[in-house]
Design a protein around this motif. Structure first.
Motif, short mmCIF file in Angstrom:
data_model
loop_
_atom_site.label_atom_id
_atom_site.label_comp_id
_atom_site.label_asym_id
_atom_site.label_seq_id
_atom_site.Cartn_x
_atom_site.Cartn_y
_atom_site.Cartn_z
N THR A 97 -28.81 22.34 -2.93
CA THR A 97 -29.57 23.67 -3.46
C THR A 97 -31.05 23.40 -3.71
N MET A 98 -31.77 24.23 -3.60
CA MET A 98 -33.36 24.42 -3.55
C MET A 98 -33.79 25.59 -4.35
N PHE A 99 -34.44 25.56 -6.03
CA PHE A 99 -34.68 27.10 -6.07
C PHE A 99 -36.50 26.61 -5.76
N VAL A 100 -36.42 27.77 -5.23
CA VAL A 100 -38.38 27.75 -4.86
C VAL A 100 -38.72 29.36 -5.52
N GLN A 136 -32.19 29.44 -3.23
CA GLN A 136 -32.31 30.47 -3.92
C GLN A 136 -33.61 30.72 -5.03
N SER A 137 -33.73 30.81 -5.78
CA SER A 137 -35.39 32.04 -6.54
C SER A 137 -35.50 31.00 -7.75
N HIS A 138 -36.18 30.66 -8.37
CA HIS A 138 -36.76 29.54 -9.03
C HIS A 138 -38.01 30.45 -9.90
N ARG A 174 -27.84 34.86 -5.56
CA ARG A 174 -27.41 35.02 -6.21
C ARG A 174 -27.39 34.01 -7.55
N HIS A 175 -28.24 32.88 -7.15
CA HIS A 175 -28.94 31.79 -8.56
C HIS A 175 -30.31 31.45 -8.37
#
Length: 163
Positions: free
Chosen positions: A14-17, A46-48, A93-94
């Protein structure tokens, strides 16, 4: 970047950007690169956050109402943009907290935005009863050798003599 190694080994990740940095040049990943990674089936994007600001710190002069609006911008905005750019409606959703920090207002914002999981930077494992919006995440850095990597992933130790 780790993606070529993950692809070679067939390992999912998973990459959070944070979306303000996407396409910023230099070391920043681009939307076409993210689309390629997402389409591989190995990388989950996913969101960062939007700007990577520390969500528990208010800016100078930021009152309660403005702070809440900014939290919505930092949580809903990047989710919507990632889903639009990558064609992944309903799949973001993460959330990874910038600097690993959250407070009740941040948790409320994530709940309103329908996030189901969020991660801090507090190292360690997560028990089955862990709060899904405050999960622990152990950070691994590129300068760690294999032994340091193994040590950071260890969440328990055997009691007693080793066989």
């Amino acid at each position: 970047m780790a993606y070529p190694v993950l692809r070679k080994l067939g390992l999912p990740a998973t990459m959070f950007v944070y979306t303000d940095f996407v396409g910023a040049g230099g070391d920043a990943v681009s939307w076409p690169q993210l689309a390629e990674m997402q389409s591989s089936g190995l990388m989950d994007i996913q969101s960062h956050s939007k700007s990577h600001r520390n969500l528990i710190e208010r800016t100078t002069g930021e009152n309660e109402e403005r702070y809440k609006r900014n939290l919505d911008s930092e949580t809903a905005g990047p989710r919507d943009l990632i889903e639009q750019k990558l064609g992944t409606a309903g799949q973001v959703r993460h959330y990874a907290y910038p600097y690993g920090d959250a407070n009740e207002l941040v948790l409320d914002a994530l709940t309103r935005q329908k996030y189901t999981l969020a991660v801090t930077v507090n190292p360690g494992g997560n028990a089955f009863y862990a709060q899904p919006l405050m999960l622990r995440r152990t950070m691994i850095f590129g300068d760690h050798d294999l032994e340091a990597f193994k040590a950071r992933l260890q969440t328990s130790r055997r009691i007693g003599p080793t066989p």
